[in-house]
Every structure is written in C-alpha cells, then in structure tokens.
Design a protein around this motif. Structure first.
Motif, PDB file in Angstrom:
ATOM      1  N   ALA A  22     -32.335 -37.724 -14.248  1.00 25.26           N
ATOM      2  CA  ALA A  22     -32.030 -37.833 -15.674  1.00 25.26           C
ATOM      3  C   ALA A  22     -30.530 -37.932 -15.902  1.00 25.26           C
ATOM      4  N   VAL A  23     -30.154 -38.838 -16.779  1.00 27.41           N
ATOM      5  CA  VAL A  23     -28.765 -38.961 -17.225  1.00 27.41           C
ATOM      6  C   VAL A  23     -28.637 -38.114 -18.480  1.00 27.41           C
ATOM      7  N   ARG A  24     -27.677 -37.198 -18.479  1.00 30.59           N
ATOM      8  CA  ARG A  24     -27.481 -36.299 -19.626  1.00 30.59           C
ATOM      9  C   ARG A  24     -26.383 -36.859 -20.523  1.00 30.59           C
TER      10      ARG A  24
ATOM     11  N   GLY B 117     -31.138 -34.601 -22.050  1.00 29.09           N
ATOM     12  CA  GLY B 117     -31.829 -35.448 -21.088  1.00 29.09           C
ATOM     13  C   GLY B 117     -33.268 -35.654 -21.508  1.00 29.09           C
ATOM     14  N   HIS B 118     -33.934 -36.593 -20.860  1.00 33.08           N
ATOM     15  CA  HIS B 118     -35.350 -36.827 -21.147  1.00 33.08           C
ATOM     16  C   HIS B 118     -36.177 -35.820 -20.351  1.00 33.08           C
ATOM     17  N   PRO B 119     -37.037 -35.049 -21.024  1.00 35.26           N
ATOM     18  CA  PRO B 119     -37.780 -33.986 -20.339  1.00 35.26           C
ATOM     19  C   PRO B 119     -38.761 -34.462 -19.277  1.00 35.26           C
ATOM     20  N   LEU B 120     -39.163 -35.730 -19.306  1.00 34.23           N
ATOM     21  CA  LEU B 120     -40.120 -36.214 -18.314  1.00 34.23           C
ATOM     22  C   LEU B 120     -39.458 -36.771 -17.062  1.00 34.23           C
ATOM     23  N   LEU B 121     -38.133 -36.847 -17.062  1.00 30.77           N
ATOM     24  CA  LEU B 121     -37.422 -37.329 -15.875  1.00 30.77           C
ATOM     25  C   LEU B 121     -36.982 -36.150 -15.015  1.00 30.77           C
ATOM     26  N   PRO B 122     -37.094 -36.291 -13.694  1.00 32.18           N
ATOM     27  CA  PRO B 122     -36.617 -35.213 -12.827  1.00 32.18           C
ATOM     28  C   PRO B 122     -35.130 -34.938 -13.064  1.00 32.18           C
ATOM     29  N   GLY B 123     -34.745 -33.676 -12.948  1.00 33.49           N
ATOM     30  CA  GLY B 123     -33.374 -33.266 -13.220  1.00 33.49           C
ATOM     31  C   GLY B 123     -32.321 -34.023 -12.433  1.00 33.49           C
TER      32      GLY B 123
END
Length: 190
Positions: free
Chosen positions: A45-47, A36-42
């Motif tokens: 974020a699309v994994r 996932g993108h580390p700057l997007l909230p969990g």
C-alpha cells in the motif's frame, strides 16, 4: 454484536491503524495522514496525506494511467465508511465530520434495461446531486468521482463535469475527482 466483533477484530489485526475522530460538529473537512487502502497489504500500500475540504473546494487528483488515482479515492471512501461505523482506519490519523458518501466508480451499461453507459452515469450523478441537496438536517456530502462522463466528447464532458462539480460545491459538498482533464484545474468557478 457481530458487526462490533468484526470491527474489534480489525483493530486487533491492525494495531498500526488509527482510531479516527468523527465529530458531527467538526469543521467540514476530511483530513488523514498516512492513508492507505485497507485491502492492500501493508508492504504494498502507498500511504498518502489527504485533505478534502473546506466547502467550496475540491481535491483534483491527476496523473498517468495506473498511477493510483482510483485507489486513492477508494481508500478515502472505504476509510470514511470504516470511521463512521466506529472502526479503525488504515491511516496514521484521520479526522472528519459526519458525512454522506456519494460516488461514481465502475459504472455499467445494461442491454437488458436499455441503459447506455452514459445514461447510467448520468443517473448515478443525479442520485449524488439529489442526496447532496438533502436539506439542512442531512449530513454534508463527500463525493468521490473517478473519470466521470467518459462517454462523450472532450468539450461537452469538460463543461458537464464543471457544472456537476459547481452544483455540488455550491451546495456545500466536499470531495475529490480523479481525472486526466487538466483543464478543470483552471475552469471558471473551480
């Protein structure tokens, strides 16, 4: 000490992130599960599971506008940097060799420098190609390109992109390209 403290804090704040395996002698491929993108909230974020490599291959990412192509490539790049800095990655697992990162994202023209968008992008691509051919002791190149060479007609763009990719692949680089040009999937040599 501050950099190590920042990485330790990142690991503390994200206990669900993985500690990656970075091995200079590992096979020349980047593999990640649940990236996932580390700057997007969990919860936003699309994994994705991602496999880039082996040499001679590339990951072609396509889809409609706003489908996450650029975000996926950025997630790969940011996590590759975190991994090589010794930090945790926003993934369930990640393994990679030591890699040099070469990108083409958000190119800007410059009236002040007399630089068109197209020329600015050509200069960026030249730097990536030059670094990819850095010699036997240089780390393998991981290239991440987002819709390159948009400033020209479709036929010229397709051929130029194909030649850039072939030069990188022939030199042993691994990487990914986000594009709407589906013809690249069937282009000779790719």
């Amino acid at each position: 000490i501050e950099a190590l403290g920042a990485l330790a804090l990142l690991a503390h704040d994200h206990p669900d992130w993985a500690l990656p395996t970075v091995d200079a002698d590992a096979p020349p491929a980047l593999r990640a599960e649940g990236l996932g993108h580390p700057l997007l909230p969990g919860d936003v974020a699309v994994r994705n599971d991602v496999a880039i490599g082996p040499p001679g291959t590339l990951l072609l990412v396509t889809g409609s506008n706003m489908s996450g192509k650029s975000t996926l490539l950025r997630a790969v790049g940011v996590n590759a940097c975190l991994a090589q800095a010794g930090g945790p990655v926003c993934a369930a697992s990640m393994a990679m060799p030591t890699l040099a990162l070469g990108t083409s994202f958000r190119i800007r023209d410059s009236l002040e420098q007399g630089l068109s968008y197209f020329m600015a992008e050509l200069q960026r691509l030249r730097r990536v190609l030059d670094r990819a051919g850095g010699g036997d002791d240089a780390p393998r190149m991981l290239f991440l390109f987002d819709e390159i060479l948009l400033g020209t007609n479709a036929a010229e763009r397709s051929e130029a992109v194909r030649r850039v990719l072939l030069a990188l692949l022939d030199g042993g680089a691994i990487g990914a390209l986000a594009t709407h040009d589906l013809g690249l999937a069937e282009a000779e040599g790719l």
